[in-house]
Design an enzyme around this catalytic site. Structure first.
Site, short mmCIF file in Angstrom:
data_model
loop_
_atom_site.label_atom_id
_atom_site.label_comp_id
_atom_site.label_asym_id
_atom_site.label_seq_id
_atom_site.Cartn_x
_atom_site.Cartn_y
_atom_site.Cartn_z
N TRP A 9 0.81 -1.22 0.00
CA TRP A 9 0.00 0.00 0.00
C TRP A 9 0.84 1.28 0.00
O TRP A 9 0.32 2.36 -0.16
CB TRP A 9 -0.94 -0.01 1.21
CG TRP A 9 -2.21 -0.77 0.96
CD1 TRP A 9 -2.49 -1.57 -0.12
CD2 TRP A 9 -3.37 -0.79 1.78
NE1 TRP A 9 -3.76 -2.08 0.00
CE2 TRP A 9 -4.33 -1.62 1.15
CE3 TRP A 9 -3.72 -0.19 3.00
CZ2 TRP A 9 -5.60 -1.86 1.69
CZ3 TRP A 9 -4.98 -0.44 3.55
CH2 TRP A 9 -5.90 -1.26 2.89
N LYS A 10 2.13 1.15 0.25
CA LYS A 10 3.01 2.33 0.34
C LYS A 10 2.39 3.34 1.33
O LYS A 10 1.82 2.92 2.33
CB LYS A 10 3.23 2.93 -1.05
CG LYS A 10 3.67 1.88 -2.07
CD LYS A 10 4.06 2.42 -3.40
CE LYS A 10 4.50 1.28 -4.31
NZ LYS A 10 5.01 1.72 -5.60
N HIS A 86 13.07 -0.97 -0.72
CA HIS A 86 12.29 -0.58 -1.90
C HIS A 86 12.98 0.58 -2.61
O HIS A 86 13.53 1.46 -1.96
CB HIS A 86 10.87 -0.17 -1.46
CG HIS A 86 9.92 -0.08 -2.61
ND1 HIS A 86 9.95 0.96 -3.49
CD2 HIS A 86 8.95 -0.91 -3.04
CE1 HIS A 86 9.02 0.76 -4.43
NE2 HIS A 86 8.40 -0.37 -4.17
N GLU A 147 12.26 -5.63 -8.76
CA GLU A 147 11.33 -4.60 -9.19
C GLU A 147 12.07 -3.60 -10.07
O GLU A 147 12.71 -2.67 -9.56
CB GLU A 147 10.77 -3.86 -7.97
CG GLU A 147 9.97 -4.73 -7.04
CD GLU A 147 8.93 -3.92 -6.29
OE1 GLU A 147 7.74 -4.21 -6.44
OE2 GLU A 147 9.31 -2.97 -5.58
N GLY A 153 4.96 1.50 -11.12
CA GLY A 153 3.98 2.58 -11.28
C GLY A 153 3.82 3.06 -12.72
O GLY A 153 3.14 4.06 -12.96
N SER A 184 4.05 -2.89 -11.81
CA SER A 184 2.86 -2.85 -12.67
C SER A 184 2.17 -4.20 -12.85
O SER A 184 1.72 -4.54 -13.94
CB SER A 184 3.21 -2.23 -14.04
OG SER A 184 3.56 -0.88 -13.87
N GLY A 205 1.78 -2.85 -6.17
CA GLY A 205 1.61 -1.52 -5.59
C GLY A 205 0.23 -0.96 -5.88
O GLY A 205 -0.75 -1.25 -5.20
N GLY A 206 0.13 -0.17 -6.95
CA GLY A 206 -1.11 0.55 -7.28
C GLY A 206 -2.36 -0.32 -7.26
O GLY A 206 -3.38 0.04 -6.63
#
Ligand code: PGA
Length: 224
Positions: A9-10, A86, A147, A153, A184, A205-206
């Site tokens: 979720w960052k 990260h 990553e 992203g 992604s 992530g997103g």
């Protein structure tokens, strides 16, 4: 255990969103990396939810370190995993240089956390001698997450070939290591990525902020 699906979720999310996830996702291979302050809340609401912290202090245990959160405190709060290194943190080297990450890695393993250690295209440079030795000695409890910076992203995941080549290179350096791909990943490409033999999981992530996306990626019954 089946391949890990890790949501990162960052610096996002909220208590209502967390409640929605807790109420509707019950999959054993799901790990949610919430902002560190949400770890204890999430654990108290659902002790079966696997939680990851997103970082820890370079300092161990307890002490006069105002504002710091140690790996030990995160473990006590209910975290089972921790994301370290990260690229969003490595980019700010005052946060996370190679030496800091090495200390955090040590602290996390000592605290009993499983580490998801992120690297980018230049993984050989990031995994210096000390870090590499430490990984070899703690191979059971460390996952390396590849990553690529260009994929994070951007909406464009790395090619399957790049994923396989890089993960195989990491696996030949660290025999027995489990490897994760991130960058992604979404409900349209996750199945394809997860069928790759060298992929032991994905870091998302997103898309991990969208419940529908996560249910589609997980493919497990949301109401078990
Ligand atoms: P993304 O982020 O899925 O939004 O590309 C992945 C990550 O940074 O862990």
């Amino acid at each position: 255990m089946s391949k890990l699906i890790i949501g990162n979720w960052k610096m996002n999310g909220s208590i209502p969103l967390l409640n929605a996830f807790i109420d509707s996702i019950h999959c054993e291979n799901f790990v949610l990396a919430v902002p560190n302050v949400f770890v204890a809340y999430s654990h108290m609401k659902d002790k079966f939810l696997k939680l990851a912290a997103q970082d820890c202090s370079i300092f161990q245990g307890c002490g006069a370190r105002t504002g710091e959160i140690s790996a030990d405190i995160l473990k006590e709060s209910g975290a089972e995993f921790i994301i370290l290194g990260h690229s969003e943190r490595r980019a700010l080297s005052s946060f996370d240089g190679i030496d800091s990450i090495y200390k955090k890695l040590n602290n996390s393993i000592k605290a009993g956390l499983k580490v998801i250690l992120c690297v980018a295209e230049n993984f050989n440079k990031l995994l210096d001698k000390n870090t590499s030795e430490f990984i070899i000695n703690n191979i059971e409890n460390i996952y390396i997450a590849f990553e690529p910076i260009s994929a994070i992203g951007s909406g464009k995941a790395a090619s399957l070939q790049e994923i396989v080549d890089t993960l195989n290179a990491i696996k030949s350096k660290f025999s027995g290591i489990k490897c994760i791909y991130g960058g992604s990943v979404n409900s349209e490409n996750s199945a394809e990525i997860l069928t790759l033999e060298s992929v032991d999981g994905v870091l998302i992530g997103g898309s991990s902020l969208r419940l529908g996306e996560m249910k589609a990626i997980l493919g497990c019954d949301a109401q078990v």
